[in-house]
Design a protein around this motif. Sequence first.
Motif, PDB file in Angstrom:
ATOM      1  N   LEU A   1      -4.511  -1.338  -2.184  1.00  0.00           N
ATOM      2  CA  LEU A   1      -3.809  -1.216  -3.247  1.00  0.00           C
ATOM      3  C   LEU A   1      -2.646  -1.909  -4.686  1.00  0.00           C
ATOM      4  O   LEU A   1      -2.490  -2.405  -2.974  1.00  0.00           O
ATOM      5  CB  LEU A   1      -3.271   0.098  -2.675  1.00  0.00           C
TER       6      LEU A   1
ATOM      7  N   GLU B   1      -2.435   8.704  -0.730  1.00  0.00           N
ATOM      8  CA  GLU B   1      -3.787   7.762   0.168  1.00  0.00           C
ATOM      9  C   GLU B   1      -4.658   7.215  -0.534  1.00  0.00           C
ATOM     10  O   GLU B   1      -5.631   6.715  -1.151  1.00  0.00           O
ATOM     11  CB  GLU B   1      -3.118   7.112   1.644  1.00  0.00           C
TER      12      GLU B   1
ATOM     13  N   ARG C   1      -5.893   4.382   3.371  1.00  0.00           N
ATOM     14  CA  ARG C   1      -6.870   5.640   3.513  1.00  0.00           C
ATOM     15  C   ARG C   1      -5.705   5.692   5.098  1.00  0.00           C
ATOM     16  O   ARG C   1      -6.003   4.973   6.139  1.00  0.00           O
ATOM     17  CB  ARG C   1      -8.013   6.280   3.681  1.00  0.00           C
TER      18      ARG C   1
ATOM     19  N   ALA D   1      -5.325   7.602  -4.421  1.00  0.00           N
ATOM     20  CA  ALA D   1      -5.056   5.651  -5.230  1.00  0.00           C
ATOM     21  C   ALA D   1      -6.553   5.287  -4.083  1.00  0.00           C
ATOM     22  O   ALA D   1      -6.724   4.290  -5.876  1.00  0.00           O
ATOM     23  CB  ALA D   1      -3.929   5.300  -3.957  1.00  0.00           C
ATOM     24  N   ALA D   2      -6.805   4.420  -3.130  1.00  0.00           N
ATOM     25  CA  ALA D   2      -7.640   4.564  -2.624  1.00  0.00           C
ATOM     26  C   ALA D   2      -9.277   5.027  -3.424  1.00  0.00           C
ATOM     27  O   ALA D   2     -10.508   3.709  -3.237  1.00  0.00           O
ATOM     28  CB  ALA D   2      -7.981   4.399  -0.966  1.00  0.00           C
TER      29      ALA D   2
ATOM     30  N   ASP E   1      -1.201  -5.754  -5.407  1.00  0.00           N
ATOM     31  CA  ASP E   1      -1.305  -5.715  -4.229  1.00  0.00           C
ATOM     32  C   ASP E   1      -0.399  -6.740  -3.641  1.00  0.00           C
ATOM     33  O   ASP E   1      -0.024  -7.983  -3.776  1.00  0.00           O
ATOM     34  CB  ASP E   1      -2.962  -6.471  -3.529  1.00  0.00           C
TER      35      ASP E   1
ATOM     36  N   TRP F   1      -4.063  -1.252 -11.885  1.00  0.00           N
ATOM     37  CA  TRP F   1      -4.429   0.076 -12.209  1.00  0.00           C
ATOM     38  C   TRP F   1      -3.151   0.526 -13.466  1.00  0.00           C
ATOM     39  O   TRP F   1      -2.318  -1.130 -13.707  1.00  0.00           O
ATOM     40  CB  TRP F   1      -3.754   1.340 -11.384  1.00  0.00           C
TER      41      TRP F   1
ATOM     42  N   HIS G   1       1.988   3.851  -4.270  1.00  0.00           N
ATOM     43  CA  HIS G   1       1.234   3.714  -4.547  1.00  0.00           C
ATOM     44  C   HIS G   1      -0.303   4.052  -5.589  1.00  0.00           C
ATOM     45  O   HIS G   1      -0.280   4.959  -5.797  1.00  0.00           O
ATOM     46  CB  HIS G   1      -0.495   3.333  -2.987  1.00  0.00           C
TER      47      HIS G   1
ATOM     48  N   MET H   1      -0.939   0.324   3.126  1.00  0.00           N
ATOM     49  CA  MET H   1      -1.841   0.487   1.831  1.00  0.00           C
ATOM     50  C   MET H   1      -2.766   0.637   2.461  1.00  0.00           C
ATOM     51  O   MET H   1      -3.967   0.484   1.307  1.00  0.00           O
ATOM     52  CB  MET H   1      -1.102  -0.268   1.195  1.00  0.00           C
TER      53      MET H   1
ATOM     54  N   PRO I   1      -3.734   2.607  -7.579  1.00  0.00           N
ATOM     55  CA  PRO I   1      -5.288   1.519  -7.460  1.00  0.00           C
ATOM     56  C   PRO I   1      -4.755   0.113  -7.972  1.00  0.00           C
ATOM     57  O   PRO I   1      -3.875   0.180  -9.026  1.00  0.00           O
ATOM     58  CB  PRO I   1      -5.716   2.173  -8.081  1.00  0.00           C
ATOM     59  N   ASN I   2      -5.412  -0.952  -7.505  1.00  0.00           N
ATOM     60  CA  ASN I   2      -5.509  -2.419  -7.446  1.00  0.00           C
ATOM     61  C   ASN I   2      -5.894  -2.486  -9.194  1.00  0.00           C
ATOM     62  O   ASN I   2      -6.500  -1.729  -9.606  1.00  0.00           O
ATOM     63  CB  ASN I   2      -6.883  -3.410  -6.916  1.00  0.00           C
TER      64      ASN I   2
END
Length: 478
Positions: free
Chosen positions: A291, A330, A194, A333-334, A422, A374, A369, A192, A371-372
């Motif tokens: 993530l 990835e 990059r 998402a990051a 997460d 999201w 995955h 999870m 974003p946190n």
Amino acid sequence: MKKLDLPEVDAFVVGSGPNGLSAAITLAQSGLSVAVLERSSTIGGSCRSAPLTGPDSIHDVCAAVFPLAAASPFFRTLPLAAHGLEWIGSPACLAHPFDDGSAAVLRRSVADTVREAAVGGGDRYRRLFEALLPASDDLFEDVLAPAHLPTRPLALARFGSWALRSGRAAAEALFASDGGRALFAGLAAHSMLRLDAPMSAASGVLLALAAHAVGWPIPRGGAQAVTDALAAHLRSLGGSVVTSVDVASLTQLPPARVVLCDVTPRQLVRMADGLLDDGFVASLRRFRYGLAAFKLDWELDRPIPWTAPGCAEAATVHLGGGVEEIVESERAAANGAPSRRPFVLLSQPSLFDPTRAPAGRHTAWAYCHVPNAWAGDASAMAGIVEAQVERFAPGFRRTVVARSVMAPEDLERHNPNLVGGDISGGLFDLGQAFLRPTTRLYRTPVANLFLCSASTPPGPGVHGMCGHHAARAALRTL
């Protein structure tokens, strides 16, 4: 705050996930009386099963495939089979299909893995894992532990020299073929992180080693079987598990010699209720979460119609095309936006465990995955994930009878430890892998209060080692 009506015991463990139960078992093995407290009516934390799409289907709410549980040095000492746990191995550990109808397949045999037509060019991969496999038991002991003098220093150094790389760099160094590189990039994406970040290769090396050493098994009857076996063993040692107990504040607990919390730093700050000094609270608040997962469960009227035959051999399938596509997924998402072609991790347990669905039906589970925390359009995101499945299995959508969608907020509602969705207990990067969540690791400034969650070493995965090592630290203090 009013005290909870609980039994008098030497130790309380707050949280009944695999780490909480492992901590309780370790304490009970040393003769302490132990009670595990669970806020939900069902034990297990993120290792649970539930009928998400209908009363006769079993779905794993979070964890579904268990290579690290099978490899766990602690679990392997426990008589879990005697308490009903049965591992099922699929013929292949993992399949990674491509648009041309081929698939890279991760098998128990290193040689068979690199011999696959879609993999190829894996001489360096073969040499690495043929060298690590004879030391695998000791390596799992060393890797799934806090920093210590290793049992196999040379093997651990070789493991670490690859684990500390970025997932992309390791994939390109281990394989000459695009298929092999994509296969390893998918393994690395379990981090999870990059895939150009240092240490994003660690999960790839560890999961590949587990595949060749013990496989990627699933438990008959679902993830709940793992939890139930741990709880049954705890009870056989005299421990107890109390459900539907919401510990809002640790001051509600009766006096005990030790308290271990299977929670993340954010929950511990809330529960501590003035017990922790300001400096330690500040350090816990600096702990970073990673993530999130966006998860779907399906009930199907037939197996997924994969184009690549190898996909029908594996309980786990990675959907992400080539390396560049996985890296971009990835990275997106990051950077704060889900990919339009996300890397998808999929499990199809009912192909190998008929207890998961009624006759003539199947179940499948997948996540990507995001974003946190999201909070975008869940319906649209579900469509994007299903499009990735359809890409490699034309006609998949026509097999879907019912679906369950769990966005990050739904995951956190199910289990508050999944902060912002997460599922790793906090970002597992170079800065938070070893001194996790603080330099005190399991300990806090309160002498009898310990953390035992995935936010402590060795980190994420269903292996129970965070709880086991936290309990050992507590026993040393006692």
